[in-house]
Design a protein around this motif. Sequence first.
Motif, PDB file in Angstrom:
ATOM      1  N   ARG A   2      -2.046   1.234   4.213  1.00 43.47           N
ATOM      2  CA  ARG A   2      -1.071  -0.077   4.402  1.00 43.47           C
ATOM      3  C   ARG A   2      -0.771  -0.483   5.695  1.00 43.47           C
ATOM      4  N   GLN A  44      -4.493 -14.931   5.336  1.00 42.37           N
ATOM      5  CA  GLN A  44      -5.507 -14.459   4.372  1.00 42.37           C
ATOM      6  C   GLN A  44      -6.612 -14.015   5.313  1.00 42.37           C
ATOM      7  N   GLN A  58      -5.892 -10.587   6.840  1.00 45.78           N
ATOM      8  CA  GLN A  58      -5.936  -9.502   5.830  1.00 45.78           C
ATOM      9  C   GLN A  58      -7.506  -9.218   5.692  1.00 45.78           C
ATOM     10  N   SER A 104      -8.815  -7.081   8.719  1.00 44.66           N
ATOM     11  CA  SER A 104      -8.145  -6.207   9.056  1.00 44.66           C
ATOM     12  C   SER A 104      -8.709  -4.864   8.690  1.00 44.66           C
ATOM     13  N   ALA A 134      -4.867  -2.302   4.998  1.00 41.36           N
ATOM     14  CA  ALA A 134      -4.316  -3.614   4.136  1.00 41.36           C
ATOM     15  C   ALA A 134      -3.311  -4.013   4.936  1.00 41.36           C
ATOM     16  N   LEU A 135      -3.424  -5.332   5.435  1.00 35.37           N
ATOM     17  CA  LEU A 135      -2.159  -5.865   6.117  1.00 35.37           C
ATOM     18  C   LEU A 135      -1.112  -6.232   4.890  1.00 35.37           C
ATOM     19  N   ASP A 136       0.041  -5.707   4.938  1.00 29.22           N
ATOM     20  CA  ASP A 136       1.254  -5.888   4.171  1.00 29.22           C
ATOM     21  C   ASP A 136       2.381  -6.468   4.664  1.00 29.22           C
ATOM     22  N   TYR A 137       2.264  -7.859   4.197  1.00 30.77           N
ATOM     23  CA  TYR A 137       3.249  -8.811   4.789  1.00 30.77           C
ATOM     24  C   TYR A 137       4.666  -8.604   4.068  1.00 30.77           C
ATOM     25  N   GLN A 161       3.892 -13.090  -0.554  1.00 32.42           N
ATOM     26  CA  GLN A 161       3.817 -11.826  -0.052  1.00 32.42           C
ATOM     27  C   GLN A 161       5.093 -11.625   0.889  1.00 32.42           C
TER      28      GLN A 161
END
Length: 349
Positions: A31, A78, A81, A84, A87-90, A121
């Motif tokens: 992540r 979105q 993500q 990327s 996994a982009l974790d906002y 998120q």
Amino acid sequence: MKRNNRFKLFIILTALTILCGCWDVKEINLRTPPVLIGIAKGNHDEFKVTLYVPITQRGKTETRIVTEQGNSISNILQQMQTNSDDALDYTQVQFIVIHNNLAENEEEMGKLVRLLMEFEQLPSKALVAFTDEDIEKMMSNIEKVIGVHATSIQDFFYKGGWAPEVSSTRIWELYQSLYSYTKDINIPIVVSGQDTVLRFEGSAILKKEKMVGRINPKENLLVNLFHHRNATGEIESLGSAGMIVKNSSLHIKSSMEKDGPLVSCSLKLKIKVMERKKGVTDKQIQEELEKQIEKQFNKILEQAQKNKSDIFGLGQHFRNQIPYQELKNWREDYYPKLKVNFQVHVSHL
């Protein structure tokens, strides 16, 4: 028969073990949590979103600044993500900076505040600030100063007892202000520093979705006092002396009079004089400081009443004195008639 039953039980348990797996879960080390998000108006009515992302590769952590444009902020987030590598974790975002070319647009600002609150998120406790500076340039400067340690950016807004003029605003507070009848909000204005992560430029006064003015850091300190902050640590300078505030307290009393609402405020400051011109007495310093702060407060209040923006939240003190159905008319009917008796009392340590 027993052998068949055991075989069936084995098959069922094996299937259950497989089904219990979380197929769509990314391992924690895969992540990528962006620490900062910048949002601005781009070209041709598009939005521009910039992420400040620490990336760990082969045991080494670096930062990456990523920018994309599009017609919808949620779609851009979105799409980022989707594109990327990890996994982009906002959910770990700590700071959102909004460019003033967007903040000064009343309609767009209202939509953005609601999006920030409703975007599941994003954490509602993330800090929000405005800037006049190009956001990509700001993030590049932040990278030079603190690199991957961008989590320390929160420390800028929480300096304890040595920078009480700095304020902080979270997403949920910004969202809440849209629906308040008796209180408006001040949003920090920041730019990148030369040798520091950020420089505080004062605050924007936001009335609902509309920016109606700005106040400098000294004026912002007064606003902070009305929002249960302390002035301890503030350096005050007069023409004749320099001093530090060692303690402060603010007492507010409200009442409804025949000619309108009345608020009496008593600000008590304990100061320690650090330097003074020859022959200047404690009494002279005391009187000069009291007059200076009272004049400063009256100037802010006068402008706020013209804008019908209750930046001090004085309407909060009348919630039990005005019928609930009339509270929605506080800014229009009551606030312009509000009289405030603001007095400062300075004492020396």
